[in-house]
Structure formats: C-alpha cells, structure tokens
Design a protein around this motif. Structure first.
Motif, PDB file in Angstrom:
ATOM      1  N   ASN A 242       0.799  -1.213   0.000  1.00  0.00           N
ATOM      2  CA  ASN A 242       0.000   0.000   0.000  1.00  0.00           C
ATOM      3  C   ASN A 242       0.839   1.274   0.000  1.00  0.00           C
ATOM      4  O   ASN A 242       0.435   2.277  -0.571  1.00  0.00           O
ATOM      5  N   TYR A 243       1.994   1.232   0.653  1.00  0.00           N
ATOM      6  CA  TYR A 243       2.739   2.462   0.854  1.00  0.00           C
ATOM      7  C   TYR A 243       3.843   2.708  -0.166  1.00  0.00           C
ATOM      8  O   TYR A 243       4.501   3.731  -0.107  1.00  0.00           O
ATOM      9  N   PHE A 244       4.046   1.819  -1.114  1.00  0.00           N
ATOM     10  CA  PHE A 244       5.128   2.028  -2.058  1.00  0.00           C
ATOM     11  C   PHE A 244       4.851   3.230  -2.954  1.00  0.00           C
ATOM     12  O   PHE A 244       5.694   4.116  -3.118  1.00  0.00           O
ATOM     13  N   HIS A 245       3.648   3.287  -3.551  1.00  0.00           N
ATOM     14  CA  HIS A 245       3.334   4.414  -4.426  1.00  0.00           C
ATOM     15  C   HIS A 245       3.117   5.707  -3.627  1.00  0.00           C
ATOM     16  O   HIS A 245       3.356   6.796  -4.131  1.00  0.00           O
ATOM     17  N   ILE A 246       2.693   5.573  -2.349  1.00  0.00           N
ATOM     18  CA  ILE A 246       2.569   6.762  -1.502  1.00  0.00           C
ATOM     19  C   ILE A 246       3.947   7.345  -1.210  1.00  0.00           C
ATOM     20  O   ILE A 246       4.130   8.572  -1.185  1.00  0.00           O
ATOM     21  N   SER A 247       4.934   6.469  -0.993  1.00  0.00           N
ATOM     22  CA  SER A 247       6.295   6.948  -0.747  1.00  0.00           C
ATOM     23  C   SER A 247       6.856   7.653  -1.979  1.00  0.00           C
ATOM     24  O   SER A 247       7.554   8.665  -1.872  1.00  0.00           O
TER      25      SER A 247
ATOM     26  N   ARG B 132      -1.756   2.598 -10.466  1.00  0.00           N
ATOM     27  CA  ARG B 132      -2.622   1.936 -11.448  1.00  0.00           C
ATOM     28  C   ARG B 132      -2.509   0.426 -11.350  1.00  0.00           C
ATOM     29  O   ARG B 132      -3.507  -0.302 -11.477  1.00  0.00           O
ATOM     30  N   GLU B 133      -1.292  -0.057 -11.101  1.00  0.00           N
ATOM     31  CA  GLU B 133      -1.081  -1.507 -10.997  1.00  0.00           C
ATOM     32  C   GLU B 133      -1.851  -2.088  -9.812  1.00  0.00           C
ATOM     33  O   GLU B 133      -2.434  -3.155  -9.908  1.00  0.00           O
ATOM     34  N   TYR B 134      -1.874  -1.336  -8.699  1.00  0.00           N
ATOM     35  CA  TYR B 134      -2.591  -1.802  -7.504  1.00  0.00           C
ATOM     36  C   TYR B 134      -4.050  -1.352  -7.505  1.00  0.00           C
ATOM     37  O   TYR B 134      -4.780  -1.636  -6.549  1.00  0.00           O
ATOM     38  N   LYS B 135      -4.478  -0.636  -8.549  1.00  0.00           N
ATOM     39  CA  LYS B 135      -5.862  -0.160  -8.688  1.00  0.00           C
ATOM     40  C   LYS B 135      -6.301   0.655  -7.477  1.00  0.00           C
ATOM     41  O   LYS B 135      -7.426   0.527  -6.978  1.00  0.00           O
ATOM     42  N   ASP B 136      -5.390   1.499  -7.009  1.00  0.00           N
ATOM     43  CA  ASP B 136      -5.673   2.358  -5.856  1.00  0.00           C
ATOM     44  C   ASP B 136      -6.141   3.717  -6.384  1.00  0.00           C
ATOM     45  O   ASP B 136      -5.358   4.641  -6.570  1.00  0.00           O
ATOM     46  N   SER B 137      -7.442   3.829  -6.610  1.00  0.00           N
ATOM     47  CA  SER B 137      -7.987   5.039  -7.233  1.00  0.00           C
ATOM     48  C   SER B 137      -7.860   6.264  -6.325  1.00  0.00           C
ATOM     49  O   SER B 137      -7.664   7.389  -6.799  1.00  0.00           O
ATOM     50  N   THR B 138      -7.939   6.060  -5.011  1.00  0.00           N
ATOM     51  CA  THR B 138      -7.858   7.194  -4.080  1.00  0.00           C
ATOM     52  C   THR B 138      -6.495   7.876  -4.176  1.00  0.00           C
ATOM     53  O   THR B 138      -6.397   9.106  -4.318  1.00  0.00           O
ATOM     54  N   ILE B 139      -5.429   7.078  -4.096  1.00  0.00           N
ATOM     55  CA  ILE B 139      -4.080   7.645  -4.176  1.00  0.00           C
ATOM     56  C   ILE B 139      -3.788   8.132  -5.594  1.00  0.00           C
ATOM     57  O   ILE B 139      -3.086   9.133  -5.785  1.00  0.00           O
ATOM     58  N   LEU B 140      -4.348   7.444  -6.590  1.00  0.00           N
ATOM     59  CA  LEU B 140      -4.141   7.880  -7.977  1.00  0.00           C
ATOM     60  C   LEU B 140      -4.714   9.285  -8.179  1.00  0.00           C
ATOM     61  O   LEU B 140      -4.111  10.119  -8.860  1.00  0.00           O
TER      62      LEU B 140
END
Length: 630
Positions: free
Chosen positions: A311-316, A345-353
């Motif tokens: 969860n935190y890789f793209h946030i970092s 996009r790979e993790y389909k995390d629309s909120t962080i996207l």
C-alpha cells in the motif's frame, strides 16, 4: 513538556491521575467557582484516546481539519490552559489535591470511590443510584466513563515495580511544577485540602524505617532510566499529530516542544512513532534543508513500507516527488510522479491515484515547460478527476473545477465558461469543511480570477483575506508592480533574482515583465524588444502571459513612435479579446489602439473609438484617460 526524558507508557500516567482528580472534584465537590466544564474534559481526555496518524502528504486522507491543540502532560501546560480559559480557581483546587497525596493508597481510594459511587451502566441506573449516593453519575459508555474505566483497569494490572515507578514519576510531576518561578506567585493562595479519607496503614517504627530504606534504594534505581515525563502512547501520538498539523497548516514551529520530542524520546520508542520522521521532514522544508528533508522522508517511508509493503510504495513515491518539487528538482520530481502513477494503477488504488493526479497538475502549473514530459495532458487529468467515483472526497471534484478554471484561462476560453467553472469550485468549497490550507487556496484562487478580469475591488478584498505567508520574492515582485518600478533599489534586487534556480514559472514571468518595463522607462527600446519572449519560449506560456507580453510589445513600439508596426497584431488580439469577453485586456488593447491612431493623425477615428468605449475606460480608471482625449 519538561526537560526530563520522555517515558512512553501503556499504563496510567501522572497526567491521567491529574485528570481523574478533576473528575473526582466534578463528581463529589459542588463548589461553583472550581467546577470544571465538559469542554475542559473534552480537551484533556480526547488526546488520550486512539488516533490515526496525520499525514499532510495525503491531503484528503486526513481527518485532522481544524485540529485542536492537545495539552502537554505537565502541570505548567495544564496551568496555562486552565488560566487562558478562566479556570485558575480550578487549578488552585487541583494543586491542593495533588499536594495532599502522600502515598499510593490515597490514589487507590480516589479510584475506588469514583468506580463505586459514580460509574453506572445506563442513565436509568444513574437515576436510581442518586437515592444512595449524592455524587454526580457518569455513564460508562460516555467519554468520561470510558476514560475512567480504562484508567482503573490500567491501574489495577500494574505490577509492584510499575506502581513504584508511577509513584516516583508522580512525585517528580508535582515537584517539577513547584520548582518553577510561577509557583511562587500562586502558592500563597493554595489552601490545604482534607477532602480525602485518611488511610490507616498500621505502620510501626520498624515498618517505617524499612519503607524509607526501600524508598531510597528504588529512587537510586529509577533515577537511572525510569524517571521523566510519563505519557501514554495515544497522548504522544496526538501531540505529534498536532505538531505536524501546526507546521503543515500554519508554518509554525514550537522549538521548545519539538526539541524535547527529538532529543528526549528514547531510541527504542522512536521506532514506534514514524510521525517523528515526518515532523523532521516538514521542519527541514521550512528551514529549506534539502538533504535533511530527503533523509527524514526516507526514514519515514522505510518504516511505513515494512508495515504496509504494497500500500505504501506508491505513496512513498508521491511523497518523494512532492519533496523534489518543493526544492525545484524537476527532473527527479517527474520520475517519482511517473513511477507513482504506474504503481497506483497496478494496484488499482484510485484514491491515491487521484491525489497523484492533483500533485501532477499542481506541478505542471508551477512548471508548464515540463508539460510534454508527462504521458497525460492536463486537460485529460481534469476530465479524469471530474468523472471520479462518487465515493471520492468532495475536495477531488472541487480541485478538478479549480484546475479547469486555470486551464480555461490559459487557453483563452470564454470568460463565461471560466466563471462557470469558478462557480462550481466555489459551490463545492462552500459545502465542504475547509482546513486552513484549503481555505487559503480558495481565497488565492479567487484573487487570481478577479485579477484576471481586472476587478480591483474584489482582487484587493481576496488579497487581504488570504494568508500573508507567500515567499519574500513573490511579495517583492508584487511590490515592484504596485509601485510602478519607482523604487529603483527594490527593482534591481528583483531583477537579479531571475537566475535563481528556485524561482517558479510565475515568478520568472513576473521578473521578465519587470525587466522589460525597466528598459522601457530607461528608453532602451531595442533592448526591451530583444528581452521579449521568443516564439519558442511562448510554446508553453499560458494566454495571460502571452497577452501581457504582446501588449507590452505594443507599448514599446508606441513609446518609440513606431506604433503602426504593432497595428496588425493588435487588431487580431482585439478580435480575440472581444470574442472571449475579457474586459481587462480589451481595455488595455483599446487604449493602445487610440494611441496608435493619434500617432497616425487619425483624430476623428480616435475620438470615435474613445467615445464609444468611455464606460470601459472609466471603469478601469485608466491613468491614460486624460492623455487619450482628442
């Protein structure tokens, strides 16, 4: 907080005991002058409950809007809070209670009495219990009830050594305050409190000497590493949240409190609070320390990634991009944003996207010269944000229309369409709970909009309402324009800043315009023309600046008595401005057209044009209006 080391505890702390004394007074004492209100209990107790980490990097993911400041777990901070809220009498009563405690049995007595005579399961039981006990009742499911129940449970499971440590730190807690200069001013008004039941310990002389011996020995042991400011895990996290909020929202740093957090938190406890690294990062940003900011951010996400690997890789990566962008390291910021977008996009995390898209749009607005480096265009991002899932936070949609407003302004869209987007953004913003940053962004957005349309009254209104925390260079640029370059020293200081690697796009354009107007004042017309942006440089320039520099070119030619050379370009610009209905730039273009006609001795045509647009010229209170009269 005091200068002693911080002791993070999972059991009850001296500050918790102090709150329990206030609850005891609230339940059993009926002195109106010292009665504590529920608001005070809310302020004191709420920070001791579990809370989520406040992370300003995840803008809409935080629920810390208008976060109240927690009271730090020392008597001096509690005194200042109660004094500021007109509860000095309550604090004097509290101190008399604290000083009357000679042993742990008195604390046990207080807890037992609160539990027996005050705590009830339901309101119905509270009414029935009043027949037996006259004390005020507290329902277990209420805020006070939960705090009391939790404190009693934590106290009950304390081992002997834990209670001994708590007692030693309680004594230090009270002693630290009585050694402060403020104590001398209030100690005279502290009355002796005898409201607690005397506890008979049945000690004889031998027991008393043994207790003193053990007390001396344990004091020596605890002095090594167990004495300090005790604070619960939840309370310390609330304090960290506040400090992060204070820096990110108000750009304020309480050095004394922050230094205690950084210097007195034990190493083994610091690993439990990654927010400490986040706080160090924000302070490094305020101090403009690139390496310290980067190191603190890496330390923060190193810990977070071990807790939330996916969860935190793209946030970092998003945080890293924001850090690079703050220090104008654009190449590194683009790489981080691009990689963060791919992973989200790979993790389909629309909120962080969505958050990443907002950061990218902010970045492109600051550095439009890097527009082509992203795989998506700004209009595609705005369209994507406007069609986000309905479950997304309202600020996503609000920002979409805010960016759409700027996009339409940069593309010389109709003024009506610009105002429509502005109205939608304002409607969403007014229906939402705005924190300080968001409110300031709304005010600055309003300022830019009305400045674009040339409304001096509204521009000045929103300028005064917005915060004055803008950087000094932007302030200097604004002052130079406001003073019409009359202050030569300030003008030259600003001009020398053009080669700074830290200036933004808007600052760069402003300095270029100041340079051209400075050359125009010195009548160096050729140099002024050469300083105008070339066609290549205007590729990513928005409509506002393109129009401004086009009008400035006309001014140079008119001043050099060659206004006719700009007539063709000026007429094309007037046609465009008439279509999009922008009154500010249209007014400036018409003034120049009248001046060109006068230079060409076309007096009647100039008079006719002047008369037909007199209302527009008077509205903008043009300084040229007298010189335009034919």
């Amino acid at each position: 907080m005091s200068e002693e080391s911080l002791i993070i505890t999972s059991s009850i702390s001296p500050f918790d005991i102090t709150i329990l004394f206030l609850i005891y007074d609230y339940c059993f004492e009926f002195d109106v002058d010292t009665r504590t209100s529920i608001d005070v209990f809310l302020t004191l107790i709420t920070p001791t409950f579990p809370t989520v980490e406040h992370n300003p990097l995840l803008q809409g993911n935080s629920n810390c809007y208008n976060l109240p400041k927690p009271v730090y777990p020392t008597l001096i901070d509690l005194y200042e809070y109660l004094k500021n809220n007109n509860y000095e009498a309550t604090f004097r009563k509290l101190m008399s209670m604290l000083l009357s405690i000679n042993n742990f049995d008195s604390i046990s007595y207080i807890l037992n009495r609160i539990e027996t005579e005050c705590l009830v399961k339901t309101n119905k039981e509270a009414r029935e219990s009043k027949r037996i006990y006259k004390s005020k009742k507290v329902v277990k499911s209420s805020l006070l009830g939960i705090f009391i129940t939790r404190s009693i449970s934590r106290y009950a499971i304390c081992e002997f050594d834990e209670k001994n440590r708590l007692w030693k730190n309680y004594q230090l807690f009270v002693k630290s305050f009585t050694e402060l200069p403020i104590w001398k001013t209030i100690s005279g008004s502290i009355e002796k409190y005898d409201g607690f039941q005397k506890v008979d310990n049945n000690f004889n002389e031998k027991d008393d000497s043994l207790v003193k011996f053990l007390d001396t020995m344990t004091t020596k042991i605890f002095t090594c590493n167990q004495l300090g400011t005790m604070i619960s895990h939840n309370h310390f996290q609330s304090i960290l949240n506040w400090e992060v909020y204070n820096v990110s929202q108000f750009h304020k740093i309480d050095k004394s409190k922050v230094d205690i957090i950084f210097n007195h938190l034990p190493l083994h406890d610091s690993a439990k609070f990654p927010t400490v690294h986040l706080l160090k990062y924000l302070i490094a940003l305020e101090d403009y320390c690139y390496q310290d900011a980067l190191t603190s951010l890496h330390n923060y996400f190193d810990y977070m990634l071990t807790q939330n690997a996916d969860n935190y890789f793209h946030i970092s990566l998003l945080g890293l991009g924001a850090c690079y962008a703050y220090f104008h390291d654009c190449e590194s910021a683009i790489k981080s944003y691009t990689e963060a977008t791919k992973v989200a996009r790979e993790y389909k995390d629309s909120t962080i996207l969505n958050l990443i898209m907002l950061w990218i749009v902010e970045f492109i607005q600051e550095h439009p010269e890097y527009t082509n480096r992203f795989q998506v265009m700004i209009n595609q991002i705005v369209r994507y944000l406007k069609t986000s899932n309905e479950n997304e936070a309202s600020f996503i949609f609000g920002n979409a229309y805010k960016f759409e407003t700027f996009l339409k302004m940069s593309k010389n869209d109709s003024s009506i369409e610009i105002l429509e987007s502005r109205f939608k953004y304002a409607a969403i913003a007014h229906q939402s709970v705005l924190n300080n940053n968001e409110m300031d962004q709304f005010l600055k957005h309003s300022f830019i909009i009305w400045d674009y349309f040339g409304s001096k009254t509204l521009t000045e209104l929103y300028r005064n309402m917005s915060s004055k925390t803008s950087d000094s260079l932007s302030t200097k640029i604004a002052n130079v324009f406001e003073n019409s370059l009359s202050d030569l020293t300030e003008t030259l200081t600003v001009l020398r800043s053009i080669h700074s690697p830290n200036i933004t796009y808007q600052q760069q354009m402003g300095i270029k315009l100041i340079k051209i107007r400075y050359l125009l004042l010195t009548e160096d017309y050729q140099q002024a023309l050469d300083s105008l942006p070339t066609e290549k440089n205007t590729e990513f320039m928005d409509f506002r600046w393109r129009t401004t520099f086009e009008l400035e070119k006309c001014n140079i030619l008119i001043a050099s008595k060659n206004g006719i050379r700009s007539l063709s370009a000026l007429l094309k610009l007037i046609d465009i401005l008439a279509i999009i209905k922008n009154p500010k730039y249209l007014h400036q273009a018409l003034v120049q057209l009248v001046q060109i006609m006068k230079q060409q001795n076309k007096t009647q045509e100039a008079q006719k044009l002047f008369n037909s647009n007199i209302a527009l010229l008077l509205y903008y209170n043009s300084s040229d209006i007298n010189t335009l009269r034919v």
